[in-house]
Design a protein around this motif. Sequence first.
Motif, PDB file in Angstrom:
ATOM      1  N   MET A 116      36.854  35.979  38.880  1.00 48.01           N
ATOM      2  CA  MET A 116      36.325  34.554  39.433  1.00 48.01           C
ATOM      3  C   MET A 116      37.256  34.582  40.474  1.00 48.01           C
ATOM      4  N   GLU A 117      37.902  35.629  40.787  1.00 43.21           N
ATOM      5  CA  GLU A 117      39.393  35.136  42.116  1.00 43.21           C
ATOM      6  C   GLU A 117      38.636  35.876  43.070  1.00 43.21           C
ATOM      7  N   LEU A 118      38.322  37.051  42.157  1.00 45.15           N
ATOM      8  CA  LEU A 118      37.313  38.095  43.398  1.00 45.15           C
ATOM      9  C   LEU A 118      35.897  37.084  44.377  1.00 45.15           C
ATOM     10  N   ARG A 119      35.488  36.892  42.848  1.00 48.46           N
ATOM     11  CA  ARG A 119      34.044  35.507  43.344  1.00 48.46           C
ATOM     12  C   ARG A 119      34.515  35.031  44.408  1.00 48.46           C
ATOM     13  N   ALA A 160      40.445  41.379  45.048  1.00 49.32           N
ATOM     14  CA  ALA A 160      40.296  39.397  45.457  1.00 49.32           C
ATOM     15  C   ALA A 160      41.675  39.906  46.023  1.00 49.32           C
ATOM     16  N   ARG A 161      42.345  40.021  45.664  1.00 46.67           N
ATOM     17  CA  ARG A 161      43.927  39.931  46.347  1.00 46.67           C
ATOM     18  C   ARG A 161      43.877  40.507  48.150  1.00 46.67           C
ATOM     19  N   ILE A 220      29.600  40.192  40.298  1.00 47.56           N
ATOM     20  CA  ILE A 220      29.932  41.483  40.709  1.00 47.56           C
ATOM     21  C   ILE A 220      28.912  42.420  40.196  1.00 47.56           C
ATOM     22  N   THR A 221      29.095  43.777  40.298  1.00 48.87           N
ATOM     23  CA  THR A 221      28.453  44.743  39.463  1.00 48.87           C
ATOM     24  C   THR A 221      29.655  46.113  40.007  1.00 48.87           C
ATOM     25  N   ARG A 222      28.894  46.837  39.657  1.00 47.99           N
ATOM     26  CA  ARG A 222      29.878  48.160  39.180  1.00 47.99           C
ATOM     27  C   ARG A 222      29.196  49.300  41.085  1.00 47.99           C
TER      28      ARG A 222
END
Length: 500
Positions: A176-179, A381-382, A201-203
């Motif tokens: 979720m943080e990356l989204r 995400a960070r 999110i995908t690979r």
Amino acid sequence: MNSPVVFPFKSNITLERNSQRHLYLQLCDQIIGFIKSGTLSPSTKLPGSRKLSEDLQVHRKTVVAAYDELMSQGWIESLPSKGTYVCHDLPIVDPKHFNETNISLKMANTAGYEFRNRSHLVKGSKMGNKSDLKINDGIPDHRLAPIDDIAKIYRNITKKTYHHQLLTYGDVYGNMELRQALVQYLNQTRGLNINVDNILITRGSQMGIYLASQLLLNAGKVIIVGNTNYMTADNTFTEAGGNIQRVSVDAHGINTYEIEVLCQQQKINAVYVTSHHHHPTTVTLSAERRMHLLELAHRHSFAIIEDDYDYDFHYNNAPILPLASNDYNRNVIYIGGFTKIVAPALRIGYFIASKDVIDEAAALRRIIDRQGDTILEQTLARMLFNGDIQRHSNKVLKIYKARRDLFCKLFQEKLGKYFDFEIPKGGMAVWVRLHKKYDWNVVVQEGIKQHLTFTTEWTRYDGNNIKHNGIRIGFASLNNEEIIILIERLHSILKKVNHS
């Protein structure tokens, strides 16, 4: 019970004393193999532990431990006052032929059953020798990857107790943080207007292409691509059962007027475009054709799969915003990733679409890949929130531009008489067309002699067999010294080919 075994254990069992697998387990493995192959049939008597330990020159306890393990697994049985036997109730297998010096339990090269052969997925590629200089079709320089930043953030995340939940099953939609970070990043850099419900999110971007093809192209539905196109995408569409139809690609990108003609003749389900830098030719889809393609998609209700694989690397001016930034009618599936920005091994991409499509893609993703690397996704995400990715992108943009300029300058000076090419406005490769009087097969073979490996078969750039004689030569992954060596070797090869 059978008479005492005559199988030559001593000459057919080999124990590796330097192996990390215990000797008794090695002995178990080989006896099981003989039973499975029918060499040791049910009710066959096995040698006593003392005799076998002497034959194999191991401690008797090793044999006893092996027999105990085999009994616990149900392969052998011990009968009081009689000895140890292969279990009598195991199925009888036709015995394999063996001699006293060689019994092979290695996996064979061919299967003993039928399976589907997908010849269209076979990729002709060569890794070459480690010492060879390699020509690729445009990949980033992994040596520039911000590995220290990645490692530092990754370690900090794994040290925190409250992040241990990242080690269990997570959201199939992705971290979720990356989204959330991607919402901010893509809205700012691509002019999108999305929220977290529009992101899966995908690979990497290839997973996105696969998911889109599975959703859109079942039962022979029609997808339009360029007459030169990214071959892996073509293979993916074929695998999905799609009917690929091609239109021309010129200096302004894919020809949308030919697309319009096809739309008037039949039902079109999707169009695949690499709008920013067409793969393989690197041309940019013009603003006028972008507007036309979006209008056609709305009028004829087809999907646009926009593969924006290297949006961040445009050198002459600011990147043109993607089709997805003007997708008012929700016709675009926007696909991208971070393999080109950071390194190919960082398999994180994104699939952007309306929520209903995202939900369906997530359901499909669940059965092929339950989730991604949650800790790596948290790390990225960070890095996005901290601006690390943006700073790295700006840094390598300058490096790649300098490499492009050097490559094109030397290529024109040394190889201009053999090739036609134009300086690309962006990306990581140059599209070069070998003059028709020369044969790529000869060039490739001569390259092998001079330690120059083409990692992708040149024929893959001409899947439609239009005989353009062009390939992509990547420059981004080569430093200045390597670029000079590459041009010199190509020059030497073409001189020799020219005089042969």
